[in-house]
Design an enzyme around this catalytic site. Structure first.
Site, PDB file in Angstrom:
ATOM      1  N   LYS A   1       5.899 -41.293 -48.535  1.00 37.34           N
ATOM      2  CA  LYS A   1       5.810 -41.052 -49.995  1.00 37.34           C
ATOM      3  C   LYS A   1       4.839 -39.914 -50.274  1.00 37.34           C
ATOM      4  O   LYS A   1       4.099 -39.498 -49.381  1.00 37.34           O
ATOM      5  CB  LYS A   1       5.386 -42.339 -50.711  1.00 37.34           C
ATOM      6  CG  LYS A   1       4.029 -42.891 -50.325  1.00 37.34           C
ATOM      7  CD  LYS A   1       3.904 -44.336 -50.784  1.00 37.34           C
ATOM      8  CE  LYS A   1       2.659 -44.996 -50.265  1.00 37.34           C
ATOM      9  NZ  LYS A   1       1.552 -45.048 -51.198  1.00 37.34           N
TER      10      LYS A   1
ATOM     11  N   TYR B   1     -17.959 -18.241 -62.024  1.00 36.55           N
ATOM     12  CA  TYR B   1     -18.069 -18.716 -63.415  1.00 36.55           C
ATOM     13  C   TYR B   1     -19.373 -19.465 -63.636  1.00 36.55           C
ATOM     14  O   TYR B   1     -19.789 -20.270 -62.791  1.00 36.55           O
ATOM     15  CB  TYR B   1     -16.923 -19.694 -63.727  1.00 36.55           C
ATOM     16  CG  TYR B   1     -15.579 -19.047 -63.987  1.00 36.55           C
ATOM     17  CD1 TYR B   1     -15.377 -18.222 -65.087  1.00 36.55           C
ATOM     18  CD2 TYR B   1     -14.511 -19.305 -63.143  1.00 36.55           C
ATOM     19  CE1 TYR B   1     -14.123 -17.658 -65.324  1.00 36.55           C
ATOM     20  CE2 TYR B   1     -13.261 -18.748 -63.374  1.00 36.55           C
ATOM     21  CZ  TYR B   1     -13.079 -17.918 -64.471  1.00 36.55           C
ATOM     22  OH  TYR B   1     -11.850 -17.367 -64.709  1.00 36.55           O
TER      23      TYR B   1
HETATM   24  C1  LIG Z   1       3.613 -51.164 -50.173  1.00 41.56           C
HETATM   25  C2  LIG Z   1       2.952 -50.210 -49.248  1.00 41.56           C
HETATM   26  N1  LIG Z   1       3.149 -50.352 -47.929  1.00 41.56           N
HETATM   27  C3  LIG Z   1       2.554 -49.517 -47.041  1.00 41.56           C
HETATM   28  C4  LIG Z   1       1.749 -48.488 -47.451  1.00 41.56           C
HETATM   29  C5  LIG Z   1       1.082 -47.605 -46.424  1.00 41.56           C
HETATM   30  O1  LIG Z   1      -0.308 -47.812 -46.451  1.00 41.56           O
HETATM   31  P1  LIG Z   1      -1.240 -46.993 -45.440  1.00 41.56           P
HETATM   32  O2  LIG Z   1      -1.114 -45.569 -45.843  1.00 41.56           O
HETATM   33  O3  LIG Z   1      -2.611 -47.528 -45.688  1.00 41.56           O
HETATM   34  O4  LIG Z   1      -0.719 -47.259 -44.087  1.00 41.56           O
HETATM   35  C6  LIG Z   1       1.522 -48.310 -48.817  1.00 41.56           C
HETATM   36  C7  LIG Z   1       0.625 -47.239 -49.272  1.00 41.56           C
HETATM   37  O5  LIG Z   1       0.125 -47.185 -50.334  1.00 41.56           O
HETATM   38  C8  LIG Z   1       2.138 -49.185 -49.744  1.00 41.56           C
HETATM   39  O6  LIG Z   1       1.958 -49.064 -51.067  1.00 41.56           O
END
Ligand SMILES: Cc1ncc(COP(=O)(O)O)c(C=O)c1O
Length: 376
Positions: free
Chosen positions: A40, A269
């Site tokens: 993601k 700045y």
């Molecule tokens: C539902 C869920 N699973 C897994 C993950 C992965 O977590 P991590 O990046 O700590 O491995 C996330 C990350 O936010 C998540 O929201």
């Protein structure tokens, strides 16, 4: 790999590091566990598509994203493995999820009932989210669980393939709350098992922290985000775990201007920095418009393996650094990564900003070209 670009700032993503991390994490788990690579937020800023392809080559079997758009982007890239959306997606998009074979997350009876009215010819694949303590999304009580499972048992429009929860504190020193969430998941699972009368489903709980720290406690899948990118979720996870992760992302720029200034000259700045006599000042073309925030004034960068401070305000497109001597225009400046024997980790930048490394790699905007490399 990557588009051509015409600026002297770039992020390098070492796909061999991603490959190493996935293999190492997988090797640390029971052989039946499957790895879901979490890509993601554009692969935590690394680039979702190249990361996804590399993670799959290294042994991940599924991809997870937060939004439906992110899932569709992966399908557009001809990725054919299971893709799973971790966040809420409106029920009305279920037909597209069927068409694109994307698995959605469900935790509301109304959502199940709405999908049941859509008259789908092929059921939409769904995973059930349980809120065992994170407090964001998910079924919290046995009553809610019972209602949703009854609704799922009644409809042919939904194929439940998995059940999962997410930990709030798996990366912390104190593991009491993690253990409570784990116990709550097992309790809910017992209730679920008595109610569920269709095909068996997969169970999964582990994020990077839980999967690295408690590999023997994981169920069918683990969802690996931050560790894919070679970043430890926290110091305690790094200390307690054996797998050695390799950071994949480094961030570089080049000196585009170098000058020696008089005592009392102001830099940037707001005149927040007054130079000393004969000080060498270098300018690099990166700023908060690239996701390199103003709060990083004072943070160090590497030039020929030596640390030099950022001086003056960081502006939208440029940053100024104090140099210990004259360097030629074009000299490489490393903001995250290694130079000679020194290394600035995303963690160091995060500490400076009083945040977590997750935010550091995600904050780098699309204006920074990503260059993909592989070790020979
Ligand atoms: C539902 C869920 N699973 C897994 C993950 C992965 O977590 P991590 O990046 O700590 O491995 C996330 C990350 O936010 C998540 O929201």
């Amino acid at each position: 790999m990557g588009e051509p670009f015409y600026r002297d700032t770039w992020a390098e993503v070492n796909l061999s590091a991603i490959e190493h991390n996935i293999r190492t994490i997988k090797g640390n788990l029971h052989q039946d566990r499957e790895v879901v690579a979490v890509v993601k937020a554009n692969g935590y800023g690394h680039g979702a598509i190249p990361v996804a392809k590399t993670a799959l080559e290294a042994g991940a079997s599924t991809l997870a994203v937060a939004t439906f758009d992110e899932a569709l982007e992966l399908r557009e890239a001809q990725i054919t493995v299971p893709i799973f959306v971790l966040g809420w997606v409106a029920a009305k998009f279920a037909p597209i999820a069927v068409e694109k074979d994307i698995t959605l997350t469900c935790f509301q009876k109304e959502w199940v009932e709405e999908v049941a009215t859509l008259d789908l010819q092929t059921p939409v694949k769904v995973q059930l989210k349980w809120d065992t303590g994170m407090g964001r999304i998910g079924l919290r009580s046995k009553e809610e669980l019972t209602e949703v499972v009854h609704a799922l048992n009644k409809t042919a429009c939904i194929q439940l393939i998995g059940v999962f929860t997410h930990f709030a504190t798996a990366d912390e020193v104190d593991i009491q709350f993690y253990q409570q969430q784990y116990a709550r998941f097992k309790e809910m699972k017992q209730t679920f098992d008595t109610l569920w009368n269709k095909k068996p489903v997969a169970f999964h709980v582990g994020n990077s922290a839980a999967s690295l720290r408690f590999p023997e406690k994981m169920f069918d899948y683990v969802r690996i985000g931050i560790a894919t990118y070679g970043i430890y979720p926290s110091d305690v996870v790094q200390k307690e775990t054996t797998p050695h992760l390799l950071p994949a992302l480094s961030l570089h720029s080049r000196l585009v201007h170098v000058k020696q200034v008089d005592e009392g000259s102001f830099i940037g700045y707001g005149n927040t920095y007054e130079a000393s006599q004969g000080e060498w000042i270098g300018t690099i073309p990166i700023g908060y418009g690239d996701g390199w925030p103003r709060k990083l004034q004072g943070m160090e960068v590497l030039v020929e393996g030596h640390r030099m401070p950022i001086v003056g305000r960081i502006s939208m497109d440029q940053t100024t650094i104090s140099l210990d001597k004259k360097y030629p225009v074009g000299t490489k400046v490393t903001l995250i990564g290694k130079q000679k024997s020194d290394e600035i980790l995303a963690k160091e930048v995060a500490d400076y900003l009083d945040t977590i490394p997750y935010e550091v790699t995600c904050m780098l905007t699309q204006r920074i070209p990503r260059v993909y490399i592989k070790n020979k």
